[in-house]
Design a protein around this motif. Structure first.
Motif, PDB file in Angstrom:
ATOM      1  N   ALA A   1      -4.572  10.537  17.786  1.00  0.00           N
ATOM      2  CA  ALA A   1      -3.899   9.717  18.797  1.00  0.00           C
ATOM      3  C   ALA A   1      -2.440   9.576  18.400  1.00  0.00           C
ATOM      4  CB  ALA A   1      -4.557   8.346  18.923  1.00  0.00           C
ATOM      5  N   VAL A   2      -1.602   9.377  19.394  1.00  0.00           N
ATOM      6  CA  VAL A   2      -0.175   9.134  19.168  1.00  0.00           C
ATOM      7  C   VAL A   2       0.166   7.800  19.821  1.00  0.00           C
ATOM      8  CG1 VAL A   2       2.163   9.895  19.708  1.00  0.00           C
ATOM      9  CG2 VAL A   2       0.451  11.569  19.004  1.00  0.00           C
ATOM     10  N   TYR A   3       0.718   6.888  19.027  1.00  0.00           N
ATOM     11  CA  TYR A   3       1.120   5.565  19.506  1.00  0.00           C
ATOM     12  C   TYR A   3       2.641   5.482  19.459  1.00  0.00           C
ATOM     13  CZ  TYR A   3      -3.769   4.505  18.381  1.00  0.00           C
ATOM     14  OH  TYR A   3      -5.150   4.526  18.305  1.00  0.00           O
TER      15      TYR A   3
ATOM     16  N   LEU B   1       7.121   5.674  16.062  1.00  0.00           N
ATOM     17  CA  LEU B   1       6.091   6.617  16.509  1.00  0.00           C
ATOM     18  C   LEU B   1       5.019   6.641  15.425  1.00  0.00           C
ATOM     19  CD1 LEU B   1       5.406   8.870  18.662  1.00  0.00           C
ATOM     20  CD2 LEU B   1       6.416  10.481  17.046  1.00  0.00           C
ATOM     21  N   ARG B   2       3.781   6.355  15.828  1.00  0.00           N
ATOM     22  CA  ARG B   2       2.671   6.392  14.867  1.00  0.00           C
ATOM     23  C   ARG B   2       1.743   7.531  15.249  1.00  0.00           C
ATOM     24  NH1 ARG B   2      -2.376   3.335  13.985  1.00  0.00           N
ATOM     25  NH2 ARG B   2      -1.954   2.136  15.878  1.00  0.00           N
ATOM     26  N   VAL B   3       1.591   8.468  14.334  1.00  0.00           N
ATOM     27  CA  VAL B   3       0.820   9.683  14.579  1.00  0.00           C
ATOM     28  C   VAL B   3      -0.467   9.613  13.763  1.00  0.00           C
ATOM     29  CG1 VAL B   3       0.822  12.197  14.472  1.00  0.00           C
ATOM     30  CG2 VAL B   3       2.956  10.967  14.919  1.00  0.00           C
TER      31      VAL B   3
ATOM     32  N   ARG C   1      -4.560  12.092   8.244  1.00  0.00           N
ATOM     33  CA  ARG C   1      -3.428  11.244   7.848  1.00  0.00           C
ATOM     34  C   ARG C   1      -2.964  10.392   9.015  1.00  0.00           C
ATOM     35  NH1 ARG C   1       1.235  14.787   5.099  1.00  0.00           N
ATOM     36  NH2 ARG C   1       1.093  15.834   7.120  1.00  0.00           N
ATOM     37  N   VAL C   2      -2.330   9.278   8.671  1.00  0.00           N
ATOM     38  CA  VAL C   2      -1.646   8.447   9.650  1.00  0.00           C
ATOM     39  C   VAL C   2      -0.187   8.363   9.214  1.00  0.00           C
ATOM     40  CG1 VAL C   2      -1.447   6.177  10.720  1.00  0.00           C
ATOM     41  CG2 VAL C   2      -3.703   7.092  10.173  1.00  0.00           C
ATOM     42  N   VAL C   3       0.713   8.833  10.071  1.00  0.00           N
ATOM     43  CA  VAL C   3       2.134   8.887   9.755  1.00  0.00           C
ATOM     44  C   VAL C   3       2.869   7.940  10.688  1.00  0.00           C
ATOM     45  CG1 VAL C   3       4.152  10.375   9.459  1.00  0.00           C
ATOM     46  CG2 VAL C   3       1.852  11.312   9.117  1.00  0.00           C
TER      47      VAL C   3
ATOM     48  N   VAL D   1       3.122   7.342   5.036  1.00  0.00           N
ATOM     49  CA  VAL D   1       2.003   8.267   5.234  1.00  0.00           C
ATOM     50  C   VAL D   1       0.780   7.694   4.527  1.00  0.00           C
ATOM     51  CG1 VAL D   1       1.137  10.606   4.887  1.00  0.00           C
ATOM     52  CG2 VAL D   1       3.573  10.239   5.347  1.00  0.00           C
ATOM     53  N   ARG D   2      -0.324   7.590   5.247  1.00  0.00           N
ATOM     54  CA  ARG D   2      -1.571   7.090   4.664  1.00  0.00           C
ATOM     55  C   ARG D   2      -2.683   8.101   4.914  1.00  0.00           C
ATOM     56  NH1 ARG D   2      -6.222   4.610   6.166  1.00  0.00           N
ATOM     57  NH2 ARG D   2      -5.621   4.553   8.373  1.00  0.00           N
ATOM     58  N   TRP D   3      -3.384   8.455   3.842  1.00  0.00           N
ATOM     59  CA  TRP D   3      -4.505   9.374   3.981  1.00  0.00           C
ATOM     60  C   TRP D   3      -5.719   8.652   4.554  1.00  0.00           C
ATOM     61  CZ3 TRP D   3      -4.212  14.543   3.489  1.00  0.00           C
ATOM     62  CH2 TRP D   3      -3.088  15.057   2.842  1.00  0.00           C
ATOM     63  N   ALA D   4      -6.493   9.350   5.349  1.00  0.00           N
ATOM     64  CA  ALA D   4      -7.663   8.763   6.015  1.00  0.00           C
ATOM     65  C   ALA D   4      -8.874   8.880   5.090  1.00  0.00           C
ATOM     66  CB  ALA D   4      -7.920   9.459   7.350  1.00  0.00           C
ATOM     67  N   TYR D   5      -8.962   7.981   4.113  1.00  0.00           N
ATOM     68  CA  TYR D   5     -10.074   8.032   3.168  1.00  0.00           C
ATOM     69  C   TYR D   5     -11.397   7.698   3.848  1.00  0.00           C
ATOM     70  CZ  TYR D   5      -6.426   8.217  -0.365  1.00  0.00           C
ATOM     71  OH  TYR D   5      -5.342   8.609  -1.121  1.00  0.00           O
ATOM     72  N   GLU D   6     -11.339   6.996   4.986  1.00  0.00           N
ATOM     73  CA  GLU D   6     -12.573   6.694   5.702  1.00  0.00           C
ATOM     74  C   GLU D   6     -13.201   7.960   6.287  1.00  0.00           C
ATOM     75  OE1 GLU D   6      -9.103   6.015   8.564  1.00  0.00           O
ATOM     76  OE2 GLU D   6      -9.583   5.715   6.430  1.00  0.00           O
ATOM     77  N   VAL D   7     -12.416   9.024   6.406  1.00  0.00           N
ATOM     78  CA  VAL D   7     -12.934  10.320   6.849  1.00  0.00           C
ATOM     79  C   VAL D   7     -13.213  11.215   5.645  1.00  0.00           C
ATOM     80  CG1 VAL D   7     -12.386  12.431   8.122  1.00  0.00           C
ATOM     81  CG2 VAL D   7     -11.771  10.211   9.081  1.00  0.00           C
TER      82      VAL D   7
END
Length: 233
Positions: free
Chosen positions: A77-79, A85-87, A92-94, A209-215
């Motif tokens: 998703a792009v917010y 801008l949050r990608v 990852r979440v950037v 930048v945050r890694w998606a550890y939940e995935v």
């Protein structure tokens, strides 16, 4: 003589200062739901009806596949708002303040380029070459219909006469600009927002930048379990 006290009004919940515009791929979501439904059907059937090591193999496969399918289809998703801008990509979440964005670029994929030179792909806004070609054909027909000469040759040798577009006749739709593919329209909107907000004080800051550890966590656990089961089989 005392007057009755008037109760103070109940406090109102705070209104968000900035409202996000959310962009997601409807085709990706539909495909993800279908894949998850098929996987759940096959996996649960194997767990319930399987014998021997089959239930454990099915459980490990589900633990590996479900997070990955979710990551690549439902998660992206792009917010966008006036400040940043949050990608949200598969892993990852950037978060990029507009002041850190150099350009939003479209080619065979859509991506945002930071001023540092780093590139981040926009998984939620995929490029469709088929949609671009369709939009280009519609734009050619629109231009042909607006040709003051009343006649224009289109690709493939087809012509329009009398200044009318037979493909759009009777639709009643008013032309407000060039015909564009849906994802290209989204990128145009993001570019406009970037141009107008990149110098704003509230749109400055650092890229995070945050890694998606939940995935990554469940997928890694499923991969390890599946590897152990296959190695000891």
């Amino acid at each position: 003589m005392t007057t009755p006290e008037h109760p103070s009004p109940a406090p109102q919940p705070p209104v968000p200062a900035v409202q996000d515009r959310v962009h997601r791929s409807s085709a990706g979501i539909a495909g993800g739901v279908l894949l998850l439904a098929i996987g759940a059907w096959l996996g649960i059937d194997a767990i319930v009806s399987g014998t021997g090591r089959t239930p454990w193999l099915a459980l490990a496969a589900l633990l590996l596949v479900v997070p990955l399918v979710t990551a690549f289809t439902l998660r992206p998703a792009v917010y966008a708002n006036d400040d940043r801008l949050r990608v949200r990509n598969p892993f990852r979440v950037v978060v990029l303040p507009w002041g850190q964005v150099a350009v939003l670029r479209s080619g065979y994929s859509n991506e945002v380029v930071a001023k540092s030179g780093k590139k981040y792909q926009l998984w939620a806004i995929p490029v469709s070459l088929r949609a671009r070609k369709k939009a280009a054909r519609q734009e050619a027909r629109r231009i042909a219909g607006d040709d003051p000469a009343g006649r224009r040759t289109l690709a493939g040798g087809r012509t329009l006469a009398g200044g009318r577009d037979p493909w759009s006749a009777g639709t009643g739709a008013a032309d407000t600009g060039p015909v564009r593919a849906e994802t290209d329209k989204i990128m145009d909107d993001l570019r406009e927002l970037h141009e107008t907000r990149q110098d704003a004080e509230s749109a400055q800051g650092e890229i995070t930048v945050r890694w998606a550890y939940e995935v990554l966590g469940p997928a890694a656990a499923g991969a390890v379990l599946l590897a152990v089961l296959l190695a000891t089989g």
